[in-house]
Scaffold this motif. Structure first.
Motif, PDB file in Angstrom:
ATOM      1  N   LEU A 108       0.854  -1.169   0.000  1.00  0.00           N
ATOM      2  CA  LEU A 108       0.000   0.000   0.000  1.00  0.00           C
ATOM      3  C   LEU A 108       0.894   1.224   0.000  1.00  0.00           C
ATOM      4  O   LEU A 108       1.800   1.331   0.833  1.00  0.00           O
ATOM      5  N   MET A 109       0.672   2.137  -0.964  1.00  0.00           N
ATOM      6  CA  MET A 109       1.556   3.296  -1.079  1.00  0.00           C
ATOM      7  C   MET A 109       0.817   4.491  -1.646  1.00  0.00           C
ATOM      8  O   MET A 109      -0.257   4.354  -2.227  1.00  0.00           O
ATOM      9  N   SER A 110       1.437   5.645  -1.492  1.00  0.00           N
ATOM     10  CA  SER A 110       0.882   6.864  -2.066  1.00  0.00           C
ATOM     11  C   SER A 110       1.122   6.839  -3.576  1.00  0.00           C
ATOM     12  O   SER A 110       2.001   6.116  -4.059  1.00  0.00           O
ATOM     13  N   PRO A 111       0.370   7.630  -4.326  1.00  0.00           N
ATOM     14  CA  PRO A 111       0.597   7.700  -5.771  1.00  0.00           C
ATOM     15  C   PRO A 111       2.040   8.112  -6.126  1.00  0.00           C
ATOM     16  O   PRO A 111       2.610   7.580  -7.070  1.00  0.00           O
ATOM     17  N   SER A 112       2.637   9.007  -5.349  1.00  0.00           N
ATOM     18  CA  SER A 112       4.020   9.416  -5.660  1.00  0.00           C
ATOM     19  C   SER A 112       5.007   8.275  -5.410  1.00  0.00           C
ATOM     20  O   SER A 112       5.961   8.097  -6.170  1.00  0.00           O
ATOM     21  N   GLU A 113       4.779   7.479  -4.367  1.00  0.00           N
ATOM     22  CA  GLU A 113       5.627   6.312  -4.125  1.00  0.00           C
ATOM     23  C   GLU A 113       5.447   5.286  -5.235  1.00  0.00           C
ATOM     24  O   GLU A 113       6.408   4.649  -5.666  1.00  0.00           O
ATOM     25  N   PHE A 114       4.216   5.122  -5.691  1.00  0.00           N
ATOM     26  CA  PHE A 114       3.932   4.199  -6.793  1.00  0.00           C
ATOM     27  C   PHE A 114       4.717   4.612  -8.039  1.00  0.00           C
ATOM     28  O   PHE A 114       5.349   3.790  -8.692  1.00  0.00           O
ATOM     29  N   LEU A 115       4.669   5.905  -8.362  1.00  0.00           N
ATOM     30  CA  LEU A 115       5.382   6.400  -9.548  1.00  0.00           C
ATOM     31  C   LEU A 115       6.882   6.233  -9.406  1.00  0.00           C
ATOM     32  O   LEU A 115       7.576   5.906 -10.372  1.00  0.00           O
ATOM     33  N   ARG A 116       7.387   6.428  -8.191  1.00  0.00           N
ATOM     34  CA  ARG A 116       8.826   6.236  -7.960  1.00  0.00           C
ATOM     35  C   ARG A 116       9.213   4.773  -8.155  1.00  0.00           C
ATOM     36  O   ARG A 116      10.218   4.462  -8.806  1.00  0.00           O
ATOM     37  N   LEU A 117       8.404   3.857  -7.633  1.00  0.00           N
ATOM     38  CA  LEU A 117       8.683   2.433  -7.817  1.00  0.00           C
ATOM     39  C   LEU A 117       8.540   2.042  -9.283  1.00  0.00           C
ATOM     40  O   LEU A 117       9.345   1.270  -9.806  1.00  0.00           O
ATOM     41  N   LYS A 118       7.535   2.581  -9.965  1.00  0.00           N
ATOM     42  CA  LYS A 118       7.352   2.284 -11.389  1.00  0.00           C
ATOM     43  C   LYS A 118       8.578   2.719 -12.194  1.00  0.00           C
ATOM     44  O   LYS A 118       9.047   1.989 -13.073  1.00  0.00           O
ATOM     45  N   LYS A 119       9.111   3.878 -11.877  1.00  0.00           N
ATOM     46  CA  LYS A 119      10.305   4.377 -12.566  1.00  0.00           C
ATOM     47  C   LYS A 119      11.487   3.436 -12.324  1.00  0.00           C
ATOM     48  O   LYS A 119      12.239   3.131 -13.243  1.00  0.00           O
ATOM     49  N   HIS A 120      11.604   2.938 -11.098  1.00  0.00           N
ATOM     50  CA  HIS A 120      12.691   2.011 -10.763  1.00  0.00           C
ATOM     51  C   HIS A 120      12.513   0.668 -11.483  1.00  0.00           C
ATOM     52  O   HIS A 120      13.477   0.107 -12.012  1.00  0.00           O
ATOM     53  N   VAL A 121      11.280   0.163 -11.519  1.00  0.00           N
ATOM     54  CA  VAL A 121      11.000  -1.086 -12.234  1.00  0.00           C
ATOM     55  C   VAL A 121      11.295  -0.907 -13.724  1.00  0.00           C
ATOM     56  O   VAL A 121      11.918  -1.765 -14.362  1.00  0.00           O
ATOM     57  N   ASN A 122      10.874   0.217 -14.279  1.00  0.00           N
ATOM     58  CA  ASN A 122      11.114   0.513 -15.685  1.00  0.00           C
ATOM     59  C   ASN A 122      12.610   0.553 -15.995  1.00  0.00           C
ATOM     60  O   ASN A 122      13.063  -0.055 -16.971  1.00  0.00           O
ATOM     61  N   SER A 123      13.387   1.242 -15.178  1.00  0.00           N
ATOM     62  CA  SER A 123      14.823   1.341 -15.449  1.00  0.00           C
ATOM     63  C   SER A 123      15.507  -0.012 -15.275  1.00  0.00           C
ATOM     64  O   SER A 123      16.417  -0.351 -16.036  1.00  0.00           O
ATOM     65  N   THR A 124      15.050  -0.801 -14.304  1.00  0.00           N
ATOM     66  CA  THR A 124      15.613  -2.141 -14.133  1.00  0.00           C
ATOM     67  C   THR A 124      15.309  -3.007 -15.350  1.00  0.00           C
ATOM     68  O   THR A 124      16.194  -3.674 -15.891  1.00  0.00           O
ATOM     69  N   LEU A 125      14.069  -2.970 -15.811  1.00  0.00           N
ATOM     70  CA  LEU A 125      13.669  -3.777 -16.963  1.00  0.00           C
ATOM     71  C   LEU A 125      14.451  -3.383 -18.213  1.00  0.00           C
ATOM     72  O   LEU A 125      14.903  -4.239 -18.966  1.00  0.00           O
ATOM     73  N   HIS A 126      14.620  -2.086 -18.418  1.00  0.00           N
ATOM     74  CA  HIS A 126      15.306  -1.629 -19.623  1.00  0.00           C
ATOM     75  C   HIS A 126      16.826  -1.684 -19.535  1.00  0.00           C
ATOM     76  O   HIS A 126      17.503  -1.455 -20.528  1.00  0.00           O
ATOM     77  N   SER A 127      17.358  -2.003 -18.359  1.00  0.00           N
ATOM     78  CA  SER A 127      18.809  -2.143 -18.221  1.00  0.00           C
ATOM     79  C   SER A 127      19.274  -3.568 -18.519  1.00  0.00           C
ATOM     80  O   SER A 127      20.473  -3.829 -18.570  1.00  0.00           O
ATOM     81  N   ILE A 128      18.344  -4.469 -18.727  1.00  0.00           N
ATOM     82  CA  ILE A 128      18.694  -5.863 -19.020  1.00  0.00           C
ATOM     83  C   ILE A 128      19.172  -5.952 -20.471  1.00  0.00           C
ATOM     84  O   ILE A 128      18.416  -5.688 -21.390  1.00  0.00           O
ATOM     85  N   THR A 129      20.427  -6.299 -20.618  1.00  0.00           N
ATOM     86  CA  THR A 129      21.012  -6.335 -21.962  1.00  0.00           C
ATOM     87  C   THR A 129      21.476  -7.725 -22.376  1.00  0.00           C
ATOM     88  O   THR A 129      21.651  -7.972 -23.559  1.00  0.00           O
ATOM     89  N   THR A 130      21.670  -8.601 -21.412  1.00  0.00           N
ATOM     90  CA  THR A 130      22.154  -9.932 -21.754  1.00  0.00           C
ATOM     91  C   THR A 130      21.001 -10.918 -21.857  1.00  0.00           C
ATOM     92  O   THR A 130      20.030 -10.824 -21.094  1.00  0.00           O
ATOM     93  N   PRO A 131      21.073 -11.850 -22.787  1.00  0.00           N
ATOM     94  CA  PRO A 131      20.020 -12.869 -22.896  1.00  0.00           C
ATOM     95  C   PRO A 131      19.952 -13.686 -21.603  1.00  0.00           C
ATOM     96  O   PRO A 131      20.967 -13.948 -20.971  1.00  0.00           O
ATOM     97  N   ARG A 132      18.757 -14.052 -21.202  1.00  0.00           N
ATOM     98  CA  ARG A 132      18.580 -14.824 -19.972  1.00  0.00           C
ATOM     99  C   ARG A 132      17.352 -15.709 -20.088  1.00  0.00           C
ATOM    100  O   ARG A 132      16.488 -15.461 -20.915  1.00  0.00           O
TER     101      ARG A 132
END
Length: 109
Positions: A35-59
């Motif tokens: 359970l989080m505030s909308p701003s915390e949600f957006l911060r986590l979404k940004k972190h998830v997005n950057s983690t997902l897009h930083s994956i460069t090696t096949p797995r």
């Protein structure tokens, strides 16, 4: 605390819901719900997005080896590529739907 949540979006791995009273967001994935505030949600979404897009090696898409750090000391989430992608999709759709709701509320005022 009494929550009156309505589902915003969901898929086979994750869901988001918004409390109609407080405006807080609930993000559920696997067997975890946060359970989080909308701003915390957006911060986590940004972190998830950057983690997902930083994956460069096949797995292996089902191997749980992607670590998403949190702001809580010594706590991180570990995802497979499939699960992280599904989580990101729900978070992205939720952001779009909430922005649309805010625009509609503003135009009705």
């Amino acid at each position: 605390m009494s929550l009156h949540c309505k589902i915003v979006d969901q898929n086979e791995f994750a869901f988001t819901a918004r409390c109609t009273r407080s405006g807080q967001l609930q993000l559920g994935f696997g067997n975890i719900a946060i359970l989080m505030s909308p701003s915390e949600f957006l911060r986590l979404k940004k972190h998830v997005n950057s983690t997902l897009h930083s994956i460069t090696t096949p797995r292996c898409p089902h191997r749980r080896d992607i670590v998403v750090d949190t702001s809580v000391t010594n706590m991180a989430f570990v995802f497979s590529l499939v699960d992280l992608t599904l989580l990101h999709e729900v978070m992205q759709t939720t952001t779009i739907l909430l922005e649309a709701q805010n625009i509609l509320k503003t135009s009705e005022s």
